[in-house]
Design a protein around this motif. Structure first.
Motif, PDB file in Angstrom:
ATOM      1  N   GLU A   1     -53.769 -15.157  19.527  1.00 18.28           N
ATOM      2  CA  GLU A   1     -52.486 -14.457  19.595  1.00 18.28           C
ATOM      3  C   GLU A   1     -52.661 -12.994  19.148  1.00 18.28           C
ATOM      4  N   LEU A   2     -53.354 -12.810  18.023  1.00 16.23           N
ATOM      5  CA  LEU A   2     -53.608 -11.436  17.555  1.00 16.23           C
ATOM      6  C   LEU A   2     -54.551 -10.704  18.511  1.00 16.23           C
ATOM      7  N   GLY A   3     -55.543 -11.435  19.018  1.00 13.81           N
ATOM      8  CA  GLY A   3     -56.528 -10.833  19.925  1.00 13.81           C
ATOM      9  C   GLY A   3     -55.876 -10.337  21.203  1.00 13.81           C
ATOM     10  N   GLY A   4     -54.809 -11.013  21.647  1.00 19.04           N
ATOM     11  CA  GLY A   4     -54.096 -10.589  22.853  1.00 19.04           C
ATOM     12  C   GLY A   4     -53.611  -9.162  22.718  1.00 19.04           C
ATOM     13  N   ARG A   5     -53.221  -8.780  21.509  1.00 16.87           N
ATOM     14  CA  ARG A   5     -52.739  -7.407  21.306  1.00 16.87           C
ATOM     15  C   ARG A   5     -53.893  -6.409  21.314  1.00 16.87           C
ATOM     16  N   LEU A   6     -55.113  -6.917  21.134  1.00 14.56           N
ATOM     17  CA  LEU A   6     -56.290  -6.036  21.185  1.00 14.56           C
ATOM     18  C   LEU A   6     -56.916  -6.019  22.578  1.00 14.56           C
ATOM     19  N   GLY A   7     -56.279  -6.709  23.511  1.00 13.99           N
ATOM     20  CA  GLY A   7     -56.790  -6.696  24.882  1.00 13.99           C
ATOM     21  C   GLY A   7     -57.710  -7.861  25.200  1.00 13.99           C
ATOM     22  N   ILE A   8     -57.773  -8.864  24.302  1.00 14.72           N
ATOM     23  CA  ILE A   8     -58.607 -10.038  24.598  1.00 14.72           C
ATOM     24  C   ILE A   8     -57.739 -10.985  25.416  1.00 14.72           C
ATOM     25  N   ALA A   9     -57.893 -10.895  26.739  1.00 16.47           N
ATOM     26  CA  ALA A   9     -56.976 -11.615  27.617  1.00 16.47           C
ATOM     27  C   ALA A   9     -57.662 -12.692  28.442  1.00 16.47           C
ATOM     28  N   THR A  10     -58.957 -12.519  28.695  1.00 19.04           N
ATOM     29  CA  THR A  10     -59.657 -13.478  29.551  1.00 19.04           C
ATOM     30  C   THR A  10     -60.818 -14.106  28.782  1.00 19.04           C
ATOM     31  N   LEU A  11     -61.390 -15.140  29.411  1.00 21.46           N
ATOM     32  CA  LEU A  11     -62.532 -15.795  28.761  1.00 21.46           C
ATOM     33  C   LEU A  11     -63.689 -14.814  28.593  1.00 21.46           C
ATOM     34  N   GLY A  12     -63.870 -13.931  29.579  1.00 22.32           N
ATOM     35  CA  GLY A  12     -64.924 -12.914  29.469  1.00 22.32           C
ATOM     36  C   GLY A  12     -64.680 -11.994  28.283  1.00 22.32           C
ATOM     37  N   ASP A  13     -63.404 -11.598  28.090  1.00 19.55           N
ATOM     38  CA  ASP A  13     -63.074 -10.756  26.929  1.00 19.55           C
ATOM     39  C   ASP A  13     -63.428 -11.479  25.638  1.00 19.55           C
TER      40      ASP A  13
ATOM     41  N   GLY B   1     -67.148 -11.644  25.097  1.00 23.94           N
ATOM     42  CA  GLY B   1     -67.624 -10.307  24.725  1.00 23.94           C
ATOM     43  C   GLY B   1     -67.280  -9.989  23.277  1.00 23.94           C
ATOM     44  N   THR B   2     -66.088 -10.365  22.856  1.00 21.18           N
ATOM     45  CA  THR B   2     -65.661 -10.098  21.480  1.00 21.18           C
ATOM     46  C   THR B   2     -66.513 -10.866  20.484  1.00 21.18           C
ATOM     47  N   VAL B   3     -66.784 -12.108  20.796  1.00 22.45           N
ATOM     48  CA  VAL B   3     -67.568 -12.930  19.871  1.00 22.45           C
ATOM     49  C   VAL B   3     -69.013 -12.435  19.798  1.00 22.45           C
ATOM     50  N   ARG B   4     -69.503 -11.916  20.939  1.00 23.73           N
ATOM     51  CA  ARG B   4     -70.881 -11.399  20.958  1.00 23.73           C
ATOM     52  C   ARG B   4     -70.992 -10.060  20.247  1.00 23.73           C
ATOM     53  N   ALA B   5     -69.869  -9.338  20.114  1.00 26.63           N
ATOM     54  CA  ALA B   5     -69.898  -7.961  19.619  1.00 26.63           C
ATOM     55  C   ALA B   5     -70.670  -7.852  18.318  1.00 26.63           C
ATOM     56  N   ARG B   6     -71.550  -6.848  18.270  1.00 23.03           N
ATOM     57  CA  ARG B   6     -72.402  -6.718  17.077  1.00 23.03           C
ATOM     58  C   ARG B   6     -71.711  -5.921  15.977  1.00 23.03           C
ATOM     59  N   GLY B   7     -71.220  -4.749  16.303  1.00 21.41           N
ATOM     60  CA  GLY B   7     -70.555  -3.951  15.277  1.00 21.41           C
ATOM     61  C   GLY B   7     -69.076  -3.918  15.571  1.00 21.41           C
ATOM     62  N   ARG B   8     -68.268  -3.502  14.634  1.00 26.77           N
ATOM     63  CA  ARG B   8     -66.868  -3.489  14.959  1.00 26.77           C
ATOM     64  C   ARG B   8     -66.129  -2.217  14.508  1.00 26.77           C
ATOM     65  N   PRO B   9     -66.809  -1.140  14.145  1.00 23.10           N
ATOM     66  CA  PRO B   9     -66.058  -0.020  13.623  1.00 23.10           C
ATOM     67  C   PRO B   9     -65.002   0.505  14.593  1.00 23.10           C
ATOM     68  N   HIS B  10     -65.243   0.376  15.900  1.00 26.21           N
ATOM     69  CA  HIS B  10     -64.278   0.924  16.857  1.00 26.21           C
ATOM     70  C   HIS B  10     -63.619  -0.173  17.673  1.00 26.21           C
ATOM     71  N   PHE B  11     -63.843  -1.428  17.271  1.00 25.15           N
ATOM     72  CA  PHE B  11     -63.361  -2.511  18.121  1.00 25.15           C
ATOM     73  C   PHE B  11     -61.843  -2.491  18.296  1.00 25.15           C
ATOM     74  N   GLY B  12     -61.130  -2.103  17.225  1.00 25.23           N
ATOM     75  CA  GLY B  12     -59.675  -2.093  17.277  1.00 25.23           C
ATOM     76  C   GLY B  12     -59.130  -1.186  18.369  1.00 25.23           C
ATOM     77  N   ARG B  13     -59.977  -0.261  18.882  1.00 29.37           N
ATOM     78  CA  ARG B  13     -59.495   0.666  19.916  1.00 29.37           C
ATOM     79  C   ARG B  13     -59.872   0.195  21.313  1.00 29.37           C
ATOM     80  N   ILE B  14     -60.265  -1.073  21.415  1.00 31.11           N
ATOM     81  CA  ILE B  14     -60.619  -1.618  22.730  1.00 31.11           C
ATOM     82  C   ILE B  14     -59.418  -1.559  23.673  1.00 31.11           C
ATOM     83  N   ARG B  15     -58.211  -1.452  23.077  1.00 28.98           N
ATOM     84  CA  ARG B  15     -57.017  -1.415  23.918  1.00 28.98           C
ATOM     85  C   ARG B  15     -56.953  -0.136  24.767  1.00 28.98           C
ATOM     86  N   LEU B  16     -57.813   0.836  24.466  1.00 28.62           N
ATOM     87  CA  LEU B  16     -57.865   2.033  25.325  1.00 28.62           C
ATOM     88  C   LEU B  16     -58.223   1.654  26.762  1.00 28.62           C
TER      89      LEU B  16
END
Ligand code: SF4
Length: 542
Positions: free
Chosen positions: A185-197, A200-215
């Protein structure tokens, strides 16, 4: 054994919306930490789809070996509890059916995933396909640092789950499933909408800019060009992709490269320009890089290093010059070459084949000065001491210029010299001769292709997908005001011409119209291609 369930979807394409994915959240209790030596003592699993619980699986398992006391202390499961329970051989068939077609989810998923697959493989069942979704890793991307840690207990408190984890399989699976629903539910607001998203999110190594994925949210899942812009609107980076949204998101999943981290730190917005074909995307990317010279495109400024060989037959005793700009009405040019090293190699190759003067002193028809060592070596026609008059020297220059168009004889001579050196076991000199020959041959191939493209005027082509492409003077027509590319090609359009040339070489296209039907000199084409094939083959063998 307790099994309650509804049917599941059978396809797991990366583009599937998360609301249509069936998740199987699994938790295991075991006799230890190794999937090889330890055994499962309890299985708990819950299936969710669209936020709804649709199935549950729970059973104790007789591990066939003693449960260590510290495990009993942790889980409350002891030898007595599992004595009358089914062995894993009896549990696996039902569990394999339960989990089939689902996305495997667990908290610290590697542990449960490896135990389940070790048991499936040991009993000749197909393993659950990777990748599993780990709620701990997902929490790190989505709720960190709002939570002090990503332990299941902590996350259950954060999401106020109805079931609290207690080191028993079903309770922990239920709690992890509720945590998953909250994270999605929270991830939906960050643009995690599909299984691929999600993957990709779970694989992500660093996260300093992850919150701006909604760009990337406004970008289409279509081919085109993307521009990263800074706060002041300046273009920081230009790239192209077959899928703009997916590609741009991938930067925020944690690329790991320092430059990318710096780029994301400066990025304020991302713009996408959909393109109708791969060639259009390639050309537009090159044009935008040339126009904006973005800070993070290395290619943006490399064209300034490009250089040409220039021969001006209007001079009394022309020499081969290296120049940065192809200027001079009467001169002929070869290039551009990407570096000064390349241009030097090509110059040396031509000077090896033609005894053109190499000294840089200005020379008129009557200029005389003492010859250098090249005269004694027979490597220069020696106009400096009058050994050759301007007319005969002019013939030499005309031979050189005509060999750029019909290079059969030139290449043959250089190839023979290279072979002679190799036969004489002068391998270092033979290798240098080969490098010179290759650079020259590649430049001549480019020259032929560019002349063909440029001199054909307006071209109408049809690509393999049936799309029409229009070129005018080697320049793709796309309504952005870019005119034909003149010859010799200016440095700042050399990358664009290279992109068109390379794309046409790689792809099958049908020529539907040409203002001037394509024609190229017969002499030299076959030899050029055969030679380059031979040199590349030799490189591969090294
Ligand atoms: S021999 Fe004379 S013309 Fe030739 S390179 Fe030497 S100085 Fe120049």
């Amino acid at each position: 054994m307790q099994v309650l369930e509804s049917p599941v979807q059978t396809t797991l394409e990366e583009g599937i919306p998360l609301s249509e994915v069936t998740f199987c959240v699994v938790d295991l209790e075991t006799t230890g930490g190794s999937p090889v030596d330890s055994r499962i003592t309890e299985v708990g699993a819950v299936k969710y789809r669209g936020g709804e619980r649709i199935g549950v699986f729970q059973t104790l398992v007789n591990p066939g070996l003693a449960i260590p006391p510290y495990i009993t202390h942790l889980t409350g499961i002891d030898d007595l509890m599992v004595r009358g329970e089914p062995p894993i051989e009896a549990v696996i068939p039902t569990f394999a059916e339960f989990v089939r077609g689902c996305v495997f989810v667990a908290h610290n998923a590697r542990f449960d995933f490896s135990f389940v697959n070790a048991a499936l493989v040991r009993l000749d069942y197909d393993p659950v396909p990777p990748p599993p979704v780990c709620t701990a890793r997902l929490a790190r991307r989505v709720v960190w640092p709002d939570v002090p840690n990503v332990r299941l207990q902590t996350l259950a408190q954060y999401f106020r789950t109805a079931v609290r984890p207690c080191h028993r399989a079903l309770a922990d699976a239920e709690a992890a499933a509720e945590v998953l629903v909250g994270l999605l539910e929270l991830g939906g607001r960050l643009g995690i909408a599909t299984l691929g998203d999600l993957h990709g999110t779970v694989r992500a190594r660093g996260r300093p800019h992850f919150g701006r994925i909604r760009l990337a949210d406004g970008l289409p899942n279509a081919a085109g060009v993307y521009l990263f812009r800074g706060r002041d609107g300046r273009v920081l980076y230009v790239g192209k992709s077959k899928d703009l949204r997916t590609r741009v998101k991938s930067y925020f999943y944690g690329d790991g490269r320092k430059k990318i981290e710096e780029l994301l730190a400066e990025t304020h917005s991302v713009e996408g320009v959909p393109c109708g074909s791969e060639l259009e995307a390639l050309v537009l990317e090159t044009r935008l890089i040339r126009t904006h010279e973005p800070k993070y495109n290395r290619r943006g400024r490399t064209w300034r290093r490009y250089a040409y060989l220039k021969i001006d037959p209007s001079e009394a005793f022309p020499r081969i010059k290296v120049v940065r700009e192809p200027k001079g009405d009467h001169a002929s040019f070869l290039g551009p070459f990407p570096t000064s090293h390349h241009v030097r190699l090509a110059k040396e190759a031509l000077e090896e084949a033609f005894p053109i003067r190499r000294c840089t002193r200005a020379m008129g028809p009557k200029t005389r000065f003492a010859p250098c060592a090249l005269a004694d070596l027979g490597r220069c026609a020696t106009p400096c001491d009058g050994r050759i008059d301007p007319e005969r020297y002019g013939e030499l220059v005309r031979d050189l210029l005509s060999s750029l168009t019909s290079p059969g004889g030139l290449l043959e001579a250089l190839e023979e010299r290279m072979d002679r050196l190799a036969q004489a076991e002068r391998f270092e000199e033979a290798a240098e001769a080969r490098d010179r020959l290759r650079v020259l041959a590649e430049a001549l191939v480019r020259r032929r292709a560019d002349r063909w493209l440029s001199q054909s005027g307006a071209l109408r082509l049809r690509d393999a997908q049936g799309r029409t492409l229009r070129l005018l003077g080697a320049s793709l027509v796309r309504g952005d005001g870019a005119g034909p590319i003149p010859l010799p090609c200016p440095r700042d359009r050399a990358d664009e011409l290279a992109v068109v040339r390379a794309w046409l070489t790689r792809n099958r296209v049908r020529l539907e119209h040409a203002d001037h039907p394509p024609a190229e000199p017969v002499d030299g084409g076959g030899r050029l291609h055969a030679l380059l094939t031979r040199l590349r083959e030799a490189d591969r063998r090294q």
